[in-house]
Write a protein that holds these residues in place. Sequence first.
Motif, PDB file in Angstrom:
ATOM      1  N   TRP A 207      -3.479  -2.109  -7.144  1.00 18.24           N
ATOM      2  CA  TRP A 207      -3.578  -0.465  -7.352  1.00 18.24           C
ATOM      3  C   TRP A 207      -2.445   0.055  -7.028  1.00 18.24           C
ATOM      4  O   TRP A 207      -2.075   1.386  -7.143  1.00 18.24           O
ATOM      5  CB  TRP A 207      -4.682   0.080  -6.389  1.00 18.24           C
ATOM      6  CG  TRP A 207      -6.124  -0.236  -6.791  1.00 18.24           C
ATOM      7  CD1 TRP A 207      -6.834  -0.358  -7.770  1.00 18.24           C
ATOM      8  CD2 TRP A 207      -6.776  -1.123  -5.688  1.00 18.24           C
ATOM      9  NE1 TRP A 207      -7.992  -1.151  -7.742  1.00 18.24           N
ATOM     10  CE2 TRP A 207      -7.793  -1.411  -6.320  1.00 18.24           C
ATOM     11  CE3 TRP A 207      -6.560  -1.519  -4.317  1.00 18.24           C
ATOM     12  CZ2 TRP A 207      -8.732  -2.192  -5.849  1.00 18.24           C
ATOM     13  CZ3 TRP A 207      -7.550  -2.350  -4.027  1.00 18.24           C
ATOM     14  CH2 TRP A 207      -8.848  -2.630  -4.308  1.00 18.24           C
TER      15      TRP A 207
ATOM     16  N   THR B  17      -7.516   7.452 -10.648  1.00 20.14           N
ATOM     17  CA  THR B  17      -7.771   6.012 -10.313  1.00 20.14           C
ATOM     18  C   THR B  17      -7.669   5.315 -11.550  1.00 20.14           C
ATOM     19  O   THR B  17      -7.711   5.942 -12.675  1.00 20.14           O
ATOM     20  CB  THR B  17      -9.268   5.805  -9.926  1.00 20.14           C
ATOM     21  OG1 THR B  17     -10.194   6.108 -11.289  1.00 20.14           O
ATOM     22  CG2 THR B  17      -9.828   6.755  -8.837  1.00 20.14           C
TER      23      THR B  17
ATOM     24  N   ASN C 185     -10.990   1.088 -11.417  1.00 18.26           N
ATOM     25  CA  ASN C 185     -11.166   0.896  -9.833  1.00 18.26           C
ATOM     26  C   ASN C 185     -12.704   1.748  -9.863  1.00 18.26           C
ATOM     27  O   ASN C 185     -12.671   2.898  -9.224  1.00 18.26           O
ATOM     28  CB  ASN C 185      -9.935   1.740  -9.297  1.00 18.26           C
ATOM     29  CG  ASN C 185      -9.989   1.504  -7.954  1.00 18.26           C
ATOM     30  OD1 ASN C 185     -11.142   1.352  -7.151  1.00 18.26           O
ATOM     31  ND2 ASN C 185      -9.251   1.954  -7.104  1.00 18.26           N
TER      32      ASN C 185
ATOM     33  N   ASN D  64      -5.498   5.690 -16.372  1.00 10.04           N
ATOM     34  CA  ASN D  64      -6.112   6.237 -15.352  1.00 10.04           C
ATOM     35  C   ASN D  64      -7.213   7.383 -15.636  1.00 10.04           C
ATOM     36  O   ASN D  64      -6.869   8.254 -16.676  1.00 10.04           O
ATOM     37  CB  ASN D  64      -5.158   6.957 -14.595  1.00 10.04           C
ATOM     38  CG  ASN D  64      -4.683   5.970 -13.344  1.00 10.04           C
ATOM     39  OD1 ASN D  64      -4.382   6.258 -12.292  1.00 10.04           O
ATOM     40  ND2 ASN D  64      -3.643   4.922 -13.963  1.00 10.04           N
TER      41      ASN D  64
END
Length: 174
Positions: free
Chosen positions: A32, A123, A127, A158
């Motif tokens: 991440w 995110t 995720n 994202n």
Amino acid sequence: MLDSIALKPATPDHAEAVTAALIRNRDHMRRWDPDRPASFFTPEAQAERLANPDVHRWHLVDGDLIVGEATLSNLVRGALSSVDLGYWVDAAYTGRGLATRLAEESCRAARDDLGLHRVGASTLVDNVVSQRVLHKCGFEQIGTAPRYLHINGEWRDNHLFQRILYDGPHQRAS
């Protein structure tokens, strides 16, 4: 036990403990995080990072260990009245609601201490654990940004989220 974990404002005095936490969790967070130079994982770099007055930061502390961190950065006043949320939790402490605690406290501070209207977060698309945290804390997904961040060696898509903190007239931090 969760009762032993305190939430404290971050200070440069935490640099050694943060460095240890980041080294301890380097593999856990690699998927991440952006690529980081070796110099990032030093007390000197962390003291400098923790001294940045433009970032509001809290640590989860268990005894002498830092086991999580939340940041509010990219603060914009005026018509947008917004800030971006980031957080991480030590691999050995996941699944205990600590990320939710960090996100909730960050939103409370953004509203009550900073007088902001909105908190944004993003995110990686895959995720889902972090997405669940954001949903639990009242965030809604507002879009997907292709090739948004350079993470773990590649540009990654994202999901973008926001939480509206209040809808009244513009507030100023007291």
